[in-house]
Scaffold this motif. Structure first.
Motif, PDB file in Angstrom:
ATOM      1  N   ARG A  71       0.912  -1.245  -0.233  1.00  0.00           N
ATOM      2  CA  ARG A  71      -0.234  -0.022  -0.201  1.00  0.00           C
ATOM      3  C   ARG A  71       0.488   1.205  -0.370  1.00  0.00           C
ATOM      4  NH1 ARG A  71      -3.923  -0.849   4.317  1.00  0.00           N
ATOM      5  NH2 ARG A  71      -2.022  -0.329   6.067  1.00  0.00           N
ATOM      6  N   ALA A  72       1.734   1.540   0.750  1.00  0.00           N
ATOM      7  CA  ALA A  72       2.771   2.458   0.873  1.00  0.00           C
ATOM      8  C   ALA A  72       3.584   2.496   0.064  1.00  0.00           C
ATOM      9  CB  ALA A  72       3.463   2.486   1.833  1.00  0.00           C
ATOM     10  N   LEU A  73       3.784   1.867  -1.431  1.00  0.00           N
ATOM     11  CA  LEU A  73       4.590   1.034  -2.242  1.00  0.00           C
ATOM     12  C   LEU A  73       3.661   2.292  -3.671  1.00  0.00           C
ATOM     13  CD1 LEU A  73       6.914   0.616  -4.616  1.00  0.00           C
ATOM     14  CD2 LEU A  73       5.591  -1.192  -4.403  1.00  0.00           C
ATOM     15  N   VAL A  74       2.051   2.118  -3.019  1.00  0.00           N
ATOM     16  CA  VAL A  74       1.901   2.292  -4.476  1.00  0.00           C
ATOM     17  C   VAL A  74       1.610   3.906  -4.235  1.00  0.00           C
ATOM     18  CG1 VAL A  74       0.002   2.744  -5.763  1.00  0.00           C
ATOM     19  CG2 VAL A  74       1.183   1.046  -5.647  1.00  0.00           C
ATOM     20  N   LYS A 124      -4.011  -5.880  -5.749  1.00  0.00           N
ATOM     21  CA  LYS A 124      -4.779  -4.901  -5.334  1.00  0.00           C
ATOM     22  C   LYS A 124      -4.552  -3.491  -5.503  1.00  0.00           C
ATOM     23  CE  LYS A 124      -6.807  -5.099  -0.582  1.00  0.00           C
ATOM     24  NZ  LYS A 124      -7.966  -4.967  -0.958  1.00  0.00           N
ATOM     25  N   TYR A 125      -3.160  -2.808  -5.372  1.00  0.00           N
ATOM     26  CA  TYR A 125      -3.345  -1.626  -4.679  1.00  0.00           C
ATOM     27  C   TYR A 125      -3.316  -0.208  -5.824  1.00  0.00           C
ATOM     28  CZ  TYR A 125      -3.901  -2.498  -0.030  1.00  0.00           C
ATOM     29  OH  TYR A 125      -4.008  -3.127   1.039  1.00  0.00           O
ATOM     30  N   GLU A 126      -2.207  -1.564  -7.099  1.00  0.00           N
ATOM     31  CA  GLU A 126      -2.425  -1.173  -8.207  1.00  0.00           C
ATOM     32  C   GLU A 126      -3.768  -0.551  -8.778  1.00  0.00           C
ATOM     33  OE1 GLU A 126       2.424  -3.497  -8.636  1.00  0.00           O
ATOM     34  OE2 GLU A 126       0.037  -3.736  -9.870  1.00  0.00           O
ATOM     35  N   ILE A 127      -4.135  -1.679  -9.175  1.00  0.00           N
ATOM     36  CA  ILE A 127      -5.340  -2.067  -9.706  1.00  0.00           C
ATOM     37  C   ILE A 127      -6.647   0.205  -9.768  1.00  0.00           C
ATOM     38  CG2 ILE A 127      -7.667  -2.782 -10.284  1.00  0.00           C
ATOM     39  CD1 ILE A 127      -6.195  -5.216 -10.069  1.00  0.00           C
ATOM     40  N   LYS A 168      -5.712 -13.628 -15.687  1.00  0.00           N
ATOM     41  CA  LYS A 168      -6.919 -13.517 -16.164  1.00  0.00           C
ATOM     42  C   LYS A 168      -8.087 -13.258 -15.183  1.00  0.00           C
ATOM     43  CE  LYS A 168      -5.197 -17.716 -18.632  1.00  0.00           C
ATOM     44  NZ  LYS A 168      -5.543 -17.247 -20.292  1.00  0.00           N
ATOM     45  N   THR A 169      -8.010 -13.380 -14.533  1.00  0.00           N
ATOM     46  CA  THR A 169      -9.453 -13.001 -12.814  1.00  0.00           C
ATOM     47  C   THR A 169      -9.057 -10.743 -13.348  1.00  0.00           C
ATOM     48  OG1 THR A 169      -9.462 -14.562 -12.288  1.00  0.00           O
ATOM     49  CG2 THR A 169     -10.213 -12.595 -11.235  1.00  0.00           C
ATOM     50  N   ALA A 170      -8.202 -10.579 -12.837  1.00  0.00           N
ATOM     51  CA  ALA A 170      -7.962  -9.307 -13.183  1.00  0.00           C
ATOM     52  C   ALA A 170      -8.109  -8.409 -14.134  1.00  0.00           C
ATOM     53  CB  ALA A 170      -6.402  -8.884 -12.606  1.00  0.00           C
ATOM     54  N   ALA A 171      -8.096  -9.297 -15.542  1.00  0.00           N
ATOM     55  CA  ALA A 171      -7.889  -8.933 -16.773  1.00  0.00           C
ATOM     56  C   ALA A 171      -9.404  -8.726 -17.305  1.00  0.00           C
ATOM     57  CB  ALA A 171      -7.301  -9.535 -17.936  1.00  0.00           C
ATOM     58  N   LEU A 172     -10.017  -9.825 -16.552  1.00  0.00           N
ATOM     59  CA  LEU A 172     -11.683  -9.410 -16.725  1.00  0.00           C
ATOM     60  C   LEU A 172     -12.375  -8.350 -15.960  1.00  0.00           C
ATOM     61  CD1 LEU A 172     -12.176 -12.843 -16.821  1.00  0.00           C
ATOM     62  CD2 LEU A 172     -12.813 -11.272 -18.624  1.00  0.00           C
TER      63      LEU A 172
END
Ligand code: NAD
Length: 261
Positions: A71-74, A124-127, A168-172
């Protein structure tokens, strides 16, 4: 015009091997680069290499298996450079070499935490940030161990198959939101991970390299730069309709049974 001018790229495991090659390649193409790694000396060396070549980069010490670090990285990426355009979720460990019946539970937990939970946390944090911007591209590092099994490295194989499923899940989930997510599946690439594999197999690294090259249909091991090229292409506008894909970069290692010469 450089491909990633005015873009911000984040690379985990950017202190060594494939991640370092990707960080250098992004910087060469004009991106401002965030090098995330658990190892400060290695990641700082990557930052110095980028700056030495006239590029811009920062280091953020990160353990990708820890939610608060990721979280801190993003947050620090956006604080430093205002946005996040590309992410290469690449940090990984190989784990023990043992059949499932003897595989240490502690090693299983560690490999899954870094290679699988780490990728999930990064996404999770990037998206969340990329959706806010309305654009972004993510490449997760899986492996040929994410498309085919291999004896004695069960945790690694499970983690890398898992990365393909997550990709694949995240892409959808993100397809209609301007964010593309793909995976790269490297074959056998000569890095410090390979040197550790040689040590585990009680072999001299150069001997190991020759042995590995002999098993690849193209008769050479991959170089980190071979993988970096694929990552940059997947992140670029040239790949704007490529989404949810796992790109194998392996010198034909998984293409099928090799015919004898
Ligand atoms: P490497 O050991 O050279 O680099 C891995 C980097 O990840 C190191 O800088 C290390 O400090 C960092 N790292 C490890 N644990 C971390 C953590 N918890 N948090 C943040 N950083 C951490 O290895 P490499 O060969 O460049 O591997 C990079 C990725 O490529 C890995 O995911 C690996 O599984 C994958 N891969 C490698 C090969 C290969 O043959 N080398 C093949 C297929 C896939």
């Amino acid at each position: 015009m450089k491909t990633f001018k005015n873009k911000v790229a984040l690379i985990t495991g950017g202190g060594s091997g494939i991640g370092q090659a990707t960080a250098l390649a992004f910087a060469k193409e004009g991106a401002r680069v965030v090098v995330a790694d658990i190892s400060a000396p290695d990641a700082r060396a990557t930052v110095e290499m980028i700056k030495g070549a006239g590029g811009e980069a920062i280091f953020v010490k990160t353990d990708v298996s820890k939610a608060k670090d990721v979280r801190a990285l993003v947050h620090k990426t956006v604080e430093a450079y205002g946005r996040l355009d590309c992410a290469h979720n690449n940090a990984g460990v190989n784990g023990a070499l043992a059949p499932i019946s003897d595989y240490p539970v502690k090693e299983w937990d560690k490999v899954i935490a870094v290679n699988l939970t780490g990728v999930w946390l990064c996404m999770k944090y990037e998206i969340s940030r990329m959706i806010q911007q309305g654009s972004g591209s993510i490449v997760n590092t899986s492996s040929i161990g994410g498309v085919t099994g291999s004896a004695n490295i069960s945790a690694y194989i499970a983690s890398k198959f898992g990365v393909v499923g997550l990709t694949k899940t995240a892409a959808l989930e993100c397809a209609a939101k301007g964010v593309r997510i793909n995976a790269v599946c490297p074959g056998w690439v000569y890095t410090s991970m390979t040197v550790r594999e040689a040590e585990t197999a009680k072999m001299d690294p150069e001997e190991y390299r020759k042995m590995a090259a002999g098993m690849v249909p193209m008769k050479r091991m991959g170089e980190p730069e071979d993988i970096a090229e694929a990552v940059l292409w997947l992140c670029s506008e040239k790949a704007s309709y490529v989404n949810g894909h796992m790109m194998v970069v392996d010198g034909a290692m998984t293409a099928g049974l090799s015919v004898s010469e």
